[in-house]
Motif scaffolding. Structure first.
Motif, PDB file in Angstrom:
ATOM      1  N   ASP A  71       0.866  -1.178   0.000  1.00  0.00           N
ATOM      2  CA  ASP A  71       0.000   0.000   0.000  1.00  0.00           C
ATOM      3  C   ASP A  71       0.901   1.227   0.000  1.00  0.00           C
ATOM      4  O   ASP A  71       1.678   1.415   0.940  1.00  0.00           O
ATOM      5  CB  ASP A  71      -0.884  -0.025   1.246  1.00  0.00           C
ATOM      6  N   PRO A  72       0.846   2.064  -1.024  1.00  0.00           N
ATOM      7  CA  PRO A  72       1.721   3.235  -1.068  1.00  0.00           C
ATOM      8  C   PRO A  72       1.480   4.230   0.064  1.00  0.00           C
ATOM      9  O   PRO A  72       2.373   4.998   0.411  1.00  0.00           O
ATOM     10  CB  PRO A  72       1.437   3.865  -2.431  1.00  0.00           C
ATOM     11  N   ALA A  73       0.304   4.200   0.662  1.00  0.00           N
ATOM     12  CA  ALA A  73      -0.002   5.127   1.754  1.00  0.00           C
ATOM     13  C   ALA A  73       0.403   4.571   3.124  1.00  0.00           C
ATOM     14  O   ALA A  73       0.363   5.295   4.114  1.00  0.00           O
ATOM     15  CB  ALA A  73      -1.492   5.453   1.763  1.00  0.00           C
ATOM     16  N   ALA A  74       0.803   3.323   3.182  1.00  0.00           N
ATOM     17  CA  ALA A  74       1.137   2.687   4.467  1.00  0.00           C
ATOM     18  C   ALA A  74       2.624   2.841   4.788  1.00  0.00           C
ATOM     19  O   ALA A  74       3.433   3.211   3.934  1.00  0.00           O
ATOM     20  CB  ALA A  74       0.779   1.204   4.425  1.00  0.00           C
ATOM     21  N   ARG A  75       2.948   2.550   6.034  1.00  0.00           N
ATOM     22  CA  ARG A  75       4.337   2.501   6.480  1.00  0.00           C
ATOM     23  C   ARG A  75       4.642   1.080   6.915  1.00  0.00           C
ATOM     24  O   ARG A  75       3.788   0.401   7.476  1.00  0.00           O
ATOM     25  CB  ARG A  75       4.575   3.466   7.631  1.00  0.00           C
ATOM     26  N   ALA A 125      26.483 -12.403  -1.368  1.00  0.00           N
ATOM     27  CA  ALA A 125      25.922 -11.811  -0.155  1.00  0.00           C
ATOM     28  C   ALA A 125      24.404 -11.878  -0.222  1.00  0.00           C
ATOM     29  O   ALA A 125      23.801 -11.728  -1.282  1.00  0.00           O
ATOM     30  CB  ALA A 125      26.376 -10.362  -0.013  1.00  0.00           C
ATOM     31  N   SER A 126      23.772 -12.135   0.910  1.00  0.00           N
ATOM     32  CA  SER A 126      22.315 -12.219   0.934  1.00  0.00           C
ATOM     33  C   SER A 126      21.800 -11.696   2.265  1.00  0.00           C
ATOM     34  O   SER A 126      22.552 -11.524   3.218  1.00  0.00           O
ATOM     35  CB  SER A 126      21.846 -13.658   0.720  1.00  0.00           C
ATOM     36  N   THR A 127      20.507 -11.439   2.305  1.00  0.00           N
ATOM     37  CA  THR A 127      19.874 -10.983   3.535  1.00  0.00           C
ATOM     38  C   THR A 127      18.409 -11.388   3.523  1.00  0.00           C
ATOM     39  O   THR A 127      17.855 -11.687   2.468  1.00  0.00           O
ATOM     40  CB  THR A 127      20.010  -9.451   3.705  1.00  0.00           C
ATOM     41  N   LEU A 128      17.817 -11.371   4.684  1.00  0.00           N
ATOM     42  CA  LEU A 128      16.390 -11.639   4.835  1.00  0.00           C
ATOM     43  C   LEU A 128      15.803 -10.451   5.576  1.00  0.00           C
ATOM     44  O   LEU A 128      16.284 -10.086   6.650  1.00  0.00           O
ATOM     45  CB  LEU A 128      16.161 -12.932   5.618  1.00  0.00           C
ATOM     46  N   VAL A 129      14.779  -9.833   5.005  1.00  0.00           N
ATOM     47  CA  VAL A 129      14.141  -8.663   5.612  1.00  0.00           C
ATOM     48  C   VAL A 129      12.675  -8.995   5.837  1.00  0.00           C
ATOM     49  O   VAL A 129      11.996  -9.456   4.917  1.00  0.00           O
ATOM     50  CB  VAL A 129      14.275  -7.417   4.700  1.00  0.00           C
ATOM     51  N   HIS A 130      12.187  -8.750   7.046  1.00  0.00           N
ATOM     52  CA  HIS A 130      10.777  -8.985   7.362  1.00  0.00           C
ATOM     53  C   HIS A 130      10.154  -7.634   7.685  1.00  0.00           C
ATOM     54  O   HIS A 130      10.496  -7.000   8.684  1.00  0.00           O
ATOM     55  CB  HIS A 130      10.650  -9.941   8.545  1.00  0.00           C
ATOM     56  N   LEU A 131       9.242  -7.195   6.833  1.00  0.00           N
ATOM     57  CA  LEU A 131       8.563  -5.916   7.005  1.00  0.00           C
ATOM     58  C   LEU A 131       7.144  -6.163   7.495  1.00  0.00           C
ATOM     59  O   LEU A 131       6.448  -7.032   6.986  1.00  0.00           O
ATOM     60  CB  LEU A 131       8.504  -5.149   5.684  1.00  0.00           C
ATOM     61  N   VAL A 132       6.729  -5.367   8.464  1.00  0.00           N
ATOM     62  CA  VAL A 132       5.378  -5.466   9.013  1.00  0.00           C
ATOM     63  C   VAL A 132       4.699  -4.116   8.815  1.00  0.00           C
ATOM     64  O   VAL A 132       5.268  -3.065   9.134  1.00  0.00           O
ATOM     65  CB  VAL A 132       5.410  -5.826  10.520  1.00  0.00           C
ATOM     66  N   ARG A 133       3.483  -4.158   8.302  1.00  0.00           N
ATOM     67  CA  ARG A 133       2.728  -2.912   8.081  1.00  0.00           C
ATOM     68  C   ARG A 133       2.351  -2.314   9.436  1.00  0.00           C
ATOM     69  O   ARG A 133       1.825  -2.982  10.319  1.00  0.00           O
ATOM     70  CB  ARG A 133       1.471  -3.214   7.274  1.00  0.00           C
ATOM     71  N   GLU A 134       2.635  -1.038   9.592  1.00  0.00           N
ATOM     72  CA  GLU A 134       2.307  -0.318  10.812  1.00  0.00           C
ATOM     73  C   GLU A 134       0.801  -0.043  10.862  1.00  0.00           C
ATOM     74  O   GLU A 134       0.195   0.253   9.829  1.00  0.00           O
ATOM     75  CB  GLU A 134       3.058   1.012  10.870  1.00  0.00           C
ATOM     76  N   GLN A 135       0.240  -0.142  12.032  1.00  0.00           N
ATOM     77  CA  GLN A 135      -1.184   0.167  12.229  1.00  0.00           C
ATOM     78  C   GLN A 135      -1.337   1.681  12.339  1.00  0.00           C
ATOM     79  O   GLN A 135      -0.552   2.347  12.993  1.00  0.00           O
ATOM     80  CB  GLN A 135      -1.715  -0.495  13.485  1.00  0.00           C
ATOM     81  N   ASN A 136      -2.346   2.226  11.703  1.00  0.00           N
ATOM     82  CA  ASN A 136      -2.604   3.684  11.758  1.00  0.00           C
ATOM     83  C   ASN A 136      -3.230   4.077  13.052  1.00  0.00           C
ATOM     84  O   ASN A 136      -3.951   3.463  13.688  1.00  0.00           O
ATOM     85  CB  ASN A 136      -3.474   4.115  10.591  1.00  0.00           C
TER      86      ASN A 136
END
Length: 70
Positions: free
Chosen positions: A25-29, A59-70
């Motif tokens: 969602d472009p409006a989310a963080r 080289a590699s990495t694992l990133v876990h992103l969680v949408r912030e609640q408004n």
């Protein structure tokens, strides 16, 4: 995007790459669960996620992103 409103990114790319993400969602963080860094959805969609990978060829990495609640 998973049902729990989180996204996991696995990257195997050259150092200093910025993979762009989709289906956000472009409006989310979104918060990186490992670092606490917060990223705007619009930036992730257009400019990508900055990755700080070692200079190794595989080289590699694992990133876990969680949408912030408004």
């Amino acid at each position: 995007m998973r049902r729990d409103r989180s996204a996991t990114l696995t990257a195997l790319r050259p150092p200093r790459s910025r993979p762009t993400l989709r289906a956000l969602d472009p409006a989310a963080r979104y918060r990186d669960t490992a670092t606490g860094a917060v990223h705007h959805g619009a930036v992730l969609l257009t400019h990508g996620l900055p990755l700080h990978l070692a200079a190794d060829d595989l080289a590699s990495t694992l990133v876990h992103l969680v949408r912030e609640q408004n």
